[in-house]
Design a protein around this motif. Structure first.
Motif, short mmCIF file in Angstrom:
data_model
loop_
_atom_site.label_atom_id
_atom_site.label_comp_id
_atom_site.label_asym_id
_atom_site.label_seq_id
_atom_site.Cartn_x
_atom_site.Cartn_y
_atom_site.Cartn_z
N ALA A 38 1.07 -1.33 -0.14
CA ALA A 38 0.18 -0.39 -0.02
C ALA A 38 1.03 1.14 0.07
O ALA A 38 0.17 1.94 0.01
CB ALA A 38 -0.90 -0.01 1.58
N HIS A 39 2.04 1.28 0.57
CA HIS A 39 3.05 1.66 0.11
C HIS A 39 3.46 3.02 -0.67
O HIS A 39 3.43 3.75 -0.79
CB HIS A 39 4.99 2.44 1.62
N PHE A 40 4.17 1.64 -1.45
CA PHE A 40 4.44 1.64 -3.15
C PHE A 40 3.58 1.45 -4.21
O PHE A 40 2.74 1.00 -4.37
CB PHE A 40 5.26 0.52 -3.47
N LYS A 41 2.31 3.04 -3.69
CA LYS A 41 1.23 3.18 -4.79
C LYS A 41 1.34 2.41 -6.35
O LYS A 41 0.85 2.40 -7.40
CB LYS A 41 0.70 4.95 -4.80
N LYS A 42 2.83 3.53 -6.92
CA LYS A 42 2.95 3.10 -8.37
C LYS A 42 3.52 1.76 -8.94
O LYS A 42 3.89 1.44 -9.90
CB LYS A 42 3.41 4.53 -8.22
N VAL A 43 3.82 0.61 -7.53
CA VAL A 43 4.68 -0.64 -8.49
C VAL A 43 3.22 -1.17 -7.28
O VAL A 43 2.73 -1.51 -6.78
CB VAL A 43 5.27 -0.47 -6.80
N ASP A 44 3.44 -2.65 -8.56
CA ASP A 44 2.23 -3.45 -8.37
C ASP A 44 2.59 -4.31 -6.99
O ASP A 44 4.00 -4.56 -6.36
CB ASP A 44 2.23 -4.10 -9.15
N ARG A 45 2.39 -5.23 -6.40
CA ARG A 45 2.64 -6.43 -5.49
C ARG A 45 3.59 -7.18 -5.87
O ARG A 45 4.32 -7.17 -4.53
CB ARG A 45 1.22 -6.87 -5.32
N CYS A 46 3.40 -7.49 -6.74
CA CYS A 46 4.73 -8.28 -7.63
C CYS A 46 5.88 -7.65 -7.90
O CYS A 46 6.93 -8.79 -7.08
CB CYS A 46 3.98 -9.19 -8.99
N THR A 47 6.24 -6.95 -7.74
CA THR A 47 7.35 -6.15 -7.71
C THR A 47 7.93 -6.04 -6.53
O THR A 47 9.10 -6.30 -5.87
CB THR A 47 7.63 -4.97 -8.55
N VAL A 48 6.28 -5.66 -5.51
CA VAL A 48 6.83 -5.44 -4.32
C VAL A 48 7.65 -7.06 -3.54
O VAL A 48 8.66 -6.65 -2.60
CB VAL A 48 5.96 -4.78 -3.10
N MET A 49 7.09 -7.92 -3.26
CA MET A 49 7.14 -9.38 -3.19
C MET A 49 8.81 -9.78 -3.88
O MET A 49 9.74 -10.56 -3.19
CB MET A 49 5.98 -9.99 -3.56
N GLN A 50 8.82 -9.36 -5.24
CA GLN A 50 10.60 -9.03 -5.16
C GLN A 50 11.81 -8.87 -4.44
O GLN A 50 12.30 -9.53 -4.16
CB GLN A 50 10.44 -8.93 -7.57
N HIS A 51 11.39 -7.62 -4.70
CA HIS A 51 12.03 -6.75 -3.66
C HIS A 51 12.63 -7.33 -1.89
O HIS A 51 13.09 -7.60 -1.94
CB HIS A 51 11.55 -5.48 -3.21
N LEU A 52 11.26 -7.71 -1.86
CA LEU A 52 10.84 -8.53 0.20
C LEU A 52 11.67 -9.54 -0.45
O LEU A 52 12.73 -10.82 0.38
CB LEU A 52 9.96 -8.82 0.04
N GLY A 53 11.80 -10.26 -1.61
CA GLY A 53 12.61 -11.50 -1.62
C GLY A 53 13.81 -11.35 -1.69
O GLY A 53 14.83 -11.93 -1.21
N VAL A 54 14.30 -10.55 -2.35
CA VAL A 54 15.43 -9.72 -2.44
C VAL A 54 16.48 -10.00 -1.20
O VAL A 54 18.03 -10.53 -0.47
CB VAL A 54 16.18 -9.05 -3.22
N LEU A 55 15.83 -9.31 -0.40
CA LEU A 55 15.60 -8.63 1.26
C LEU A 55 15.62 -9.89 2.48
O LEU A 55 16.63 -9.79 3.15
CB LEU A 55 15.65 -7.53 1.71
#
Length: 106
Positions: A38-55
Motif C-alpha cells: 500500500a505504501h508503494f502506490k505506483k508499484v504492483d504487489r508482485c514487484t514489492v514481493m520481488q524486492h522483499l525476496g531479495v531482502l
C-alpha cells in the motif's frame, strides 16, 4: 552461504532505492506485506514481493506468517557485520581526531 557471499548479497540488496525504502519502513516497526504494498502506490504487489525476496535472501528481512498475514521484520545483523568489517575501521580515526580537537579547544 559464505560470509563474503552474504555480504555481497547485502550490498546488492541495498543498491536499490525501493529496497532501502522498505528497510526504512521496517526500521520503525514490523509491517505486513499488504502495508508495504500500500505504501508503494505506483508499484504492483508482485514487484514489492520481488524486492522483499531479495531482502530476505540477503538476510535483511525476516518474514513470519500468521494465518494469511505475512509480517516482515528488519534484521540489522547483516548491516552490523558490514559496519564492523568496512565502516568502523575508517570511522575510528575520525572519532579520535574529533576527540583530540575537542580536548585541544578546551
Amino acid at each position: 552461504m559464505s560470509r563474503k557471499d552474504s555480504q555481497g548479497a547485502v550490498f546488492k540488496a541495498l543498491a536499490d532505492d525501493r529496497r532501502r525504502e522498505i528497510l526504512d519502513l521496517l526500521r520503525d516497526e514490523p509491517r505486513t506485506t499488504g502495508e508495504l504494498c500500500a505504501h508503494f502506490k505506483k508499484v504492483d504487489r508482485c514487484t514489492v514481493m520481488q524486492h522483499l525476496g531479495v531482502l530476505e535472501g540477503a538476510g535483511l528481512v525476516i518474514a513470519k506468517r500468521e494465518g494469511r498475514v505475512r509480517w516482515n521484520y528488519l534484521n540489522v545483523a547483516p548491516v552490523q557485520e558490514i559496519y564492523d568489517r568496512w565502516i568502523s575501521r575508517f570511522a575510528r580515526p575520525s572519532v579520535e581526531l574529533l576527540t583530540r580537537l575537542k580536548r585541544d579547544l578546551k
